[in-house]
Design an enzyme around this catalytic site. Sequence first.
Site, PDB file in Angstrom:
ATOM      1  N   THR B 145      -6.468  -3.867  50.954  1.00 43.79           N
ATOM      2  CA  THR B 145      -7.824  -3.374  51.197  1.00 43.79           C
ATOM      3  C   THR B 145      -8.749  -3.718  50.030  1.00 43.79           C
ATOM      4  OG1 THR B 145      -6.830  -1.511  52.343  1.00 43.79           O
ATOM      5  CG2 THR B 145      -9.139  -1.289  51.723  1.00 43.79           C
ATOM      6  N   GLU B 146      -9.851  -4.374  50.337  1.00 43.01           N
ATOM      7  CA  GLU B 146     -10.868  -4.719  49.328  1.00 43.01           C
ATOM      8  C   GLU B 146     -10.266  -5.464  48.125  1.00 43.01           C
ATOM      9  OE1 GLU B 146     -13.962  -4.148  50.131  1.00 43.01           O
ATOM     10  OE2 GLU B 146     -13.672  -2.763  51.800  1.00 43.01           O
ATOM     11  N   LEU B 147      -9.198  -6.212  48.388  1.00 45.96           N
ATOM     12  CA  LEU B 147      -8.487  -6.985  47.352  1.00 45.96           C
ATOM     13  C   LEU B 147      -8.002  -6.119  46.194  1.00 45.96           C
ATOM     14  CD1 LEU B 147     -10.365 -10.409  47.126  1.00 45.96           C
ATOM     15  CD2 LEU B 147      -8.632  -9.654  48.734  1.00 45.96           C
TER      16      LEU B 147
END
Lengths: 427, 469
Positions: B145-147
């Site tokens: 998630t979101e890197l």
Amino acid sequence: MKVLMFGWEFPPHISGGLGTASYGLTKGMSKIPGMKIKFVVPKAYGDEDQSRMRILGANDVVIDRRLINHETFLREIEYIEINSKIVPYTDPDEYYTAVREAETTGRSFVFTNFSGKLHFTGKYGSNLYQEIADYAVVAASLAEKGDFEIIHAHDWLTFPAGIAAKRVSGKPLVIHVHATDFDRSGGSVNPAVFDIEMKGMRIADKIIAVSNLTRNTIIEKYGIDPEKVVTVHNAVEPLHEAEKLVLERNMDDKIVTFLGRVTLQKGPEYFVEAAYKVLQKMDNVRFVMAGSGELLNRMIMRAASLRIANKFHFTGFLKGDDVYKMFSLSDVYVMPSVSEPFGISPLEAMQSNVPVIISHQSGVSEVLQYALKVDFWDIDAMADAIYGLLNYSALSDMFKVYGKEEVENMKWENAALKVNEVYKSVI
Amino acid sequence: MRTICLYFQIHQPFRFRRYRFFDIGREHYYYDDYMNESIMRKVADRCYLPANKIMLDLIKKHEGKFRVAYSISGSAIDQFELYAPEVLESFKKLAKTGCVEFLSETYSHSLSSLTNRAEFEKQVGKHRQKIKELFGVEPGVFRNTELIYSDEIGAMVADMGYKGIITEGPKHVLGWKSPNYMYYNAINPKLKVLLKNFKLSDDIAFRFSDRSWAEFPLTADKFASWLKALDKNEETVNLFMDYEAFGERQGVETGIHEFLKAFPSAVFKIAKFSFSTPSQLIESLQPIAPVHVPNAISWADEERDLTAWLGNELQWQAFNKLYELREKVESVGDPRLSKDFEYLQISDHFYYMSTKYFSAGENFSYFNPFGSPYDAFINYMNILSDFEIRLNSSSVSDNDPEVSRLRALLDEKESLIIQYAEQLKKKAVKKTPAKTTSKKTPAAKTKSVAAAKIKMEPAKTTGKKTIKK
């Protein structure tokens, strides 16, 4: 810089937002090097014998001139009281007694409320404009002799005085709008008041508005050139040690407080309705309406008919220390104002570590981040905000810490510097 | 030959409706269907559908030389199925070309990697299953998630069998090093780490239509010339971005679609780069060094940290409260509760509570359906309160203090009744045995029957409620 300022009351006679604001601002300005203020106020309280004096012209006016030196001021400022029948505002309780007295004794008395709205007591109402005009004459006489570079007038009652002073001296006039008649009347303006406001705004060289909300009113409703209107947000006085009262809680219930005049402008009915919604879901909470005003009886009736009277309390008008005592007992402070040019009281609540809910229709909502904002009419949102603050501790904890910090950074000194900039722009 | 790795994130959250406290315990539907549908339709029409068509055309045109990677969050897939099934069809077409890689992630685009390993693995497994069902491939590379990435998260992902992971390449992590090489995880060297070139990625995703930007307007040729000018020894340029940048954040009218159409040709012609998917990079490149990330990073904001989701007290309280409930959700196993629990975890809900955008203002309101972070928090907590009530009513256990208190009360009364009954018996025996016993026992009986009834009640209501759901 020398300033001739037409203002309102001064301590100890402070009874509301406008007096607090003009006092705070003056105090902040006294800290600017080279700033000298001559402060002119109408001296008239409900308890004075007004029949003793008749104001006919400048020569007959009794003027008290004295130097005062408040401990908080860096320099002493010149303080002038003019005996006049204009009462800027008084608290509602005093008002009721005063009006009754005026009606029975035949004394001349004019009441205006906290924000300067007139309450004409029938036969005396028409005289008010004469009073204002007379006050202006005095102002002119002061201006003639005076040694100053700029004139600063607070709210419409002093606008004619400001205009007169400008005419006589040719010095620039700055008017300070704390409220317009649109705020006070809820839209149905008094044409005579509107006329005075309009004249003041047109003749003024610069207009200071206490919020963007008020600035927009000035631009849109009075048709003033936006260039001429500057917003200088109000600030708040730091709490004195003596005011930091901590009252022991005498019950476990949470307390949600409304504090202010119980009038249409302040939106008390939305508070009652929101309270009802919250009480449907929570039992350990009580609501307090502190203040009095023309809608008080209706609010009591409404609370009774909603069957929440055992959880909804009315304190009447609170003064001085009682206000801080009330704050120290509160878990949430709500200001559901329908139209509030600024609204200093939420800032005072935040100083006392009380999380606040304010309406979007208030000037103070422009400067606060750590406050919940709702539309005054949206009682669902208001109830939800109250419930959230009471039940989700992270939110109230955050508001207590950061809200206090936020308010402490709102200093009158900064507002004063902005006002100084306005002065410089017109000289 | 130097190469480009293009990766796009596709995610849409299930936004919550305005959920007031008086809905708690009454309304159990939390989602704003209208908003979710209208946003999904808008983005599908402006971005997903046209962009997918462009991608498909490009893949055909360049005969397999143009490759891209996607990750589609589970909540986005659910919304495609609900509101825009044709988008899923277009992704299936892309999958069939063989030039598109789909990456693994958590099903609900959650922050579970930061708090609960079991939940994290469960969600990744679910997402993996879904991708396999839809596209017939098993992802080999992970993107969180979101890197969001840290050494620990990387090690966890490696344990789950992934060969590689992609993340941000922020300055505070890399220092003088370049993101244009492949690295490996500092704990488990088997896991390869691909880092985003944030400068070049953000030039497209954020600055493309910014007229105050010195490089405006950005053309594909200009971008390719920048690539060409890069150090010849560098191996890969990882361009990671939101797919929504193509047509939504950068509107259709900015010419972003035209940029995309011209991009591969310009890259081939001017820069002489190839295109690779993350799996191809992991196969072909040699990792050059470990990347040390002791504190979690992400691709958000200037700070590239977690403060957008877990930066203030509100976010932490909501987050902790949510994951406290995890065990109960598991033990109850109610599919509707589990689904709601999944959607409650979507990271966007925490993003809406962020107070760090106070100064930025506008940027924030674009993404945020709530007027303020406080509104978002109150709304979320109201929903969570209702969720907890439902959860508790489905799982009555002895651990519950209220239940055990009631049970103790019943036991106490029961024993009293028995005690009295025995006393009566004794008395009856002493006096006229036959008469009294027959008189008193029925009363004692009814009492104990009543007690039994009371005892039944909690179980009964629970049963009812579970059925209702």
